[in-house]
Enzyme design. Structure first.
Site, PDB file in Angstrom:
ATOM      1  N   LYS A  56      -0.226   0.551   5.766  1.00  0.00           N
ATOM      2  CA  LYS A  56      -0.530   1.249   4.926  1.00  0.00           C
ATOM      3  C   LYS A  56      -2.132   2.327   5.262  1.00  0.00           C
ATOM      4  O   LYS A  56      -2.242   3.219   5.243  1.00  0.00           O
ATOM      5  CB  LYS A  56      -1.182   1.414   3.430  1.00  0.00           C
ATOM      6  CG  LYS A  56       0.101   1.063   2.715  1.00  0.00           C
ATOM      7  CD  LYS A  56       0.668   0.955   1.152  1.00  0.00           C
ATOM      8  CE  LYS A  56       0.500  -0.571   0.586  1.00  0.00           C
ATOM      9  NZ  LYS A  56       0.560  -0.923  -0.880  1.00  0.00           N
ATOM     10  N   GLU A 115       0.985  -2.254  -4.713  1.00  0.00           N
ATOM     11  CA  GLU A 115      -0.394  -2.004  -4.614  1.00  0.00           C
ATOM     12  C   GLU A 115      -0.450  -0.174  -3.937  1.00  0.00           C
ATOM     13  O   GLU A 115       0.286  -0.041  -3.252  1.00  0.00           O
ATOM     14  CB  GLU A 115      -1.139  -2.808  -3.745  1.00  0.00           C
ATOM     15  CG  GLU A 115      -2.990  -2.227  -3.847  1.00  0.00           C
ATOM     16  CD  GLU A 115      -3.567  -2.971  -3.512  1.00  0.00           C
ATOM     17  OE1 GLU A 115      -3.565  -3.746  -2.444  1.00  0.00           O
ATOM     18  OE2 GLU A 115      -4.975  -2.622  -3.746  1.00  0.00           O
ATOM     19  N   ARG A 139       7.544 -10.369   8.097  1.00  0.00           N
ATOM     20  CA  ARG A 139       7.632  -8.860   7.731  1.00  0.00           C
ATOM     21  C   ARG A 139       8.335  -8.052   8.930  1.00  0.00           C
ATOM     22  O   ARG A 139       8.398  -9.057   9.756  1.00  0.00           O
ATOM     23  CB  ARG A 139       6.123  -8.229   7.380  1.00  0.00           C
ATOM     24  CG  ARG A 139       5.198  -9.042   8.038  1.00  0.00           C
ATOM     25  CD  ARG A 139       4.029  -8.731   7.707  1.00  0.00           C
ATOM     26  NE  ARG A 139       3.186  -6.688   7.931  1.00  0.00           N
ATOM     27  CZ  ARG A 139       3.056  -7.117   6.041  1.00  0.00           C
ATOM     28  NH1 ARG A 139       2.691  -7.642   5.581  1.00  0.00           N
ATOM     29  NH2 ARG A 139       2.418  -5.350   5.879  1.00  0.00           N
TER      30      ARG A 139
HETATM   31  P1  ATP Z   1       0.190  -3.499   3.845  1.00  0.00           P
HETATM   32  O1  ATP Z   1      -0.079  -3.880   5.070  1.00  0.00           O
HETATM   33  O2  ATP Z   1       1.339  -1.396   4.116  1.00  0.00           O
HETATM   34  O3  ATP Z   1      -0.606  -1.880   3.111  1.00  0.00           O
HETATM   35  P2  ATP Z   1       1.248  -4.694   1.963  1.00  0.00           P
HETATM   36  O4  ATP Z   1       1.620  -5.607   1.980  1.00  0.00           O
HETATM   37  O5  ATP Z   1      -0.391  -4.321   1.744  1.00  0.00           O
HETATM   38  O6  ATP Z   1       1.072  -3.514   3.207  1.00  0.00           O
HETATM   39  P3  ATP Z   1       1.548  -3.713  -0.776  1.00  0.00           P
HETATM   40  O7  ATP Z   1       1.986  -2.717  -1.973  1.00  0.00           O
HETATM   41  O8  ATP Z   1       1.223  -5.357  -1.077  1.00  0.00           O
HETATM   42  O9  ATP Z   1       1.749  -3.405   0.675  1.00  0.00           O
HETATM   43  O10 ATP Z   1       3.262  -5.024  -0.665  1.00  0.00           O
HETATM   44  C1  ATP Z   1       3.631  -4.921  -1.633  1.00  0.00           C
HETATM   45  C2  ATP Z   1       5.472  -5.905  -1.173  1.00  0.00           C
HETATM   46  O11 ATP Z   1       5.939  -5.175  -0.111  1.00  0.00           O
HETATM   47  C3  ATP Z   1       4.296  -7.423  -0.530  1.00  0.00           C
HETATM   48  O12 ATP Z   1       5.589  -8.209  -1.537  1.00  0.00           O
HETATM   49  C4  ATP Z   1       4.589  -6.760   0.991  1.00  0.00           C
HETATM   50  O13 ATP Z   1       5.085  -8.208   1.225  1.00  0.00           O
HETATM   51  C5  ATP Z   1       5.610  -6.672   0.820  1.00  0.00           C
HETATM   52  N1  ATP Z   1       5.709  -5.293   2.335  1.00  0.00           N
HETATM   53  C6  ATP Z   1       4.307  -4.658   2.914  1.00  0.00           C
HETATM   54  N2  ATP Z   1       4.700  -4.780   4.444  1.00  0.00           N
HETATM   55  C7  ATP Z   1       6.005  -5.054   4.510  1.00  0.00           C
HETATM   56  C8  ATP Z   1       6.392  -5.129   5.835  1.00  0.00           C
HETATM   57  N3  ATP Z   1       6.190  -4.627   7.067  1.00  0.00           N
HETATM   58  N4  ATP Z   1       8.443  -5.859   5.616  1.00  0.00           N
HETATM   59  C9  ATP Z   1       8.506  -6.352   4.661  1.00  0.00           C
HETATM   60  N5  ATP Z   1       7.901  -6.098   3.164  1.00  0.00           N
HETATM   61  C10 ATP Z   1       6.659  -6.143   3.349  1.00  0.00           C
HETATM   62 MG    MG Z   2      -1.703  -5.112   0.231  1.00  0.00          MG
END
Ligand code: ATP
Ligand code: MG
Length: 565
Positions: A273, A37, A263
């Site tokens: 983020k 995102e 994760r």
């Molecule tokens: P955040 O909580 O940091 O905002 P998010 O999951 O909301 O992370 P996205 O942009 O939606 O961020 O994530 C893109 C991809 O990266 C998704 O498939 C998510 O599952 C993966 N991802 C995000 N954080 C991690 C992590 N700490 N370890 C492994 N994969 C991750």
């Molecule tokens: Mg997200």
């Protein structure tokens, strides 16, 4: 891009894929995607997901898409879209021409929703967000059905059309999936799939005032792109039934399959983020690419290489259970990567002047110094030696403890590549601080000459001649947080209460070899005894060098592994 598929460690996701290939599921195709995102900069957790998604595709000769999951215009921005592309590319992965945006599917997603309404699978609800929440029930109590749940299909179709046309105010109505308010899985209790929100989208502008929710948009976007294995993190495990329900409700057969993995969490840092954004916006760090940040751009600026991050992602593996990885492993990976690659040079971070009294004034000797004994290809350079030199302040003690093998009054040490010197006199300023040492050298001990190395002394020091130095700024970093798990909010504290006030130490009088005068931004070196450094890509200019310390040489990971063996 030439990542060797044989270097990719196996994991449980590959086991699933192997099985699918055997049974002929997805017609033997493997097609993955990385779906960020664009609401912030990517962090090292995303690197794990990138390596996994692109790596899996490489392993099975399939494609991997880059898809921006841009369904929430309130938080998203092109700045993030651009940085994400830069980071994925820098990590070494290639989406070729497959860059997609969920927002490109808004029309199709709308059509799917209309079809779901026609099929009696969705309805327009006018409860307030508060009421929807109150109707939802709990893990032990079933939810309550919305009074709008059994609205006639025609009315739903009409209202949905008018929602799109902008006839209603933000939040006045939502479209909900009609599933089961008594489901033990809260995600299945008639989740909202469309909401009204007037926000300018970075791609579609003001064309839309209704936006699909993640749980609805994601499975359909996956299917539109013919994704076979939709790999996501563990917190979506409870959403999988909804993922499958949406596909079925949209009459999609043999659609993509969601697979969850744990994760990445790292100690001494935060990894969401939202929290990283707070660090930037509240000025705890300078920017998203501040070298202390666990963002990919921060790690890049800190001096990490793409190879070291990919190696790290391979080593931590892919599992089904959450855990916290020791940041020492990440540091170990960059040391391994740079050990034979980085030229080894001398830098005096906190200089102390030394006059070698028996060395002739005006004389300079050129000493041959190899750049890296483990990598002869890097060649060598000449280092000047003269009467006035600098050593590290911490390499001298007036009253040393036992077993101190550096310099103190009367002691002898070897200067690397050069001679043995002896400390004869200590000169202090009016405040009593040591400002200069007077030493003598032994001309018969020149390194690399016949007999020159015969006499042994315990300590070897790095040094620089006053005749051949470049003044530079050096930044030393330590963990951004003092607590191992700053995310854990105990007794009313938050992660911000554990920020390390000493995470950055700025040295402005450091000296490096003159061979580095023309060092290019982004080039990496080992400074003897101090660690690995990179010429900062943002603040370093010709004539005023700025070095970031990537890591020190103390490898606590390797030490721990040795102790375990
Ligand atoms: P955040 O909580 O940091 O905002 P998010 O999951 O909301 O992370 P996205 O942009 O939606 O961020 O994530 C893109 C991809 O990266 C998704 O498939 C998510 O599952 C993966 N991802 C995000 N954080 C991690 C992590 N700490 N370890 C492994 N994969 C991750
Ligand atoms: Mg997200």
């Amino acid at each position: 891009m030439n990542i060797d598929k044989d270097t990719l460690a196996s994991n449980f996701i590959q086991d699933i894929i192997e099985e699918d290939l055997k049974t002929g599921k997805h017609q033997g195709r493997v097609h993955t995607r990385f779906p960020p995102e664009p609401n912030g900069y990517l962090h090292i957790g995303h690197a794990k997901s990138i390596c996994l998604n692109f790596g899996t595709a490489i392993k099975y000769n399939g494609p991997c898409n880059l898809r921006f999951d841009d369904t929430n215009p309130a938080k998203e921005d092109v700045e993030y879209v651009d940085s994400i592309q830069e980071d994925v590319k820098w990590l070494g992965f290639d989406w070729e021409d497959r860059i997609y945006y969920a927002s490109d599917y808004f029309e199709q997603l709308y059509e799917y929703a209309v079809q779901m309404i026609r099929d009696g699978m969705a309805y327009i609800c006018e409860l307030s967000p508060e009421e929807i929440k109150n109707h939802r029930g709990t893990l032990t109590m079933p939810g309550k059905e919305s009074p709008y749940r059994n609205r006639p299909i025609e009315e739903n179709l009409d209202l949905f059309k008018r929602m799109r046309a902008g006839e209603f105010s933000d939040g006045a109505k939502v479209l909900r999936a009609k599933i089961d308010m008594a489901s033990p899985n809260l995600n299945m209790r008639d989740p909202v799939i469309y909401r009204i929100m007037r926000a300018t989208h970075h791609r579609t502008g003001d064309k839309w005032c209704i936006y699909p929710m993640y749980d609805y948009a994601h499975p359909l976007s996956d299917d539109i792109e013919a994704i076979t294995h939709s790999i996501c993190t563990l917190e979506f495990e409870d959403h999988r039934p909804l993922y499958d329900w949406v596909l079925k409700a949209c009459r999609i057969q043999d659609g993509p399959q969601q697979i969850e993995f744990a994760r990445l969490n790292l100690n001494y840092t935060v990894m969401s983020k939202r929290k990283l954004r707070q660090l930037v916006e509240e000025n705890f760090v300078d920017s998203w690419d501040d070298p202390r940040m666990p963002t990919i751009s921060g790690l890049r600026r800190r001096g990490y290489t793409p190879e070291s991050l990919r190696d790290f992602c391979e080593r931590i593996g892919v599992a089904k259970a959450n855990s916290i990885v020791d940041i020492a492993l990440l540091e170990h990976c960059i040391r391994e990567n740079l050990n034979s690659k980085a030229p080894r040079v001398m830098a005096v971070l906190r200089p102390l002047k030394v006059i070698i009294e028996n060395y002739p004034e005006g004389k300079t000797e050129e000493l041959e110094a190899e750049y890296n004994p483990e990598n002869p290809e890097l060649g060598s350079r000449k280092i000047p030696f003269s009467r006035e030199i600098y050593i590290e302040q911490e390499d001298f003690m007036e009253n040393p403890p036992k077993k101190y093998f550096r310099l103190y009054p009367g002691a002898e040490v070897r200067l690397k590549y050069a001679y043995i010197i002896k400390c004869q006199q200590v000169i202090k300023n009016e405040k009593g601080q040591v400002v200069e040492l007077r030493c003598t050298y032994d001309p018969d001990t020149k390194s690399g000459t016949p007999g020159g190395d015969a006499r042994k002394v315990k300590g070897t020091l790095h040094w620089l001649s006053a005749a051949g130095v470049v003044k530079s700024q050096v930044r030393l970093y330590s963990h951004l947080f003092v607590k191992e798990n700053p995310d854990e909010d105990t007794d009313g504290t938050t992660f911000k209460d554990y920020i390390n006030p000493e995470s950055l130490e700025l040295l402005s009088d450091s000296l490096v070899e003159s061979a580095l005068a023309m060092a290019e931004a982004g080039s990496r070196y080992q400074f003897f005894r101090h660690g690995y450094f990179i010429v900062d890509t943002k603040d370093s200019k010709e004539g005023s060098l700025v070095f970031n310390r990537i890591v020190s040489l103390k490898d606590s990971w390797a030490k721990m592994q040795k102790a375990l063996r």
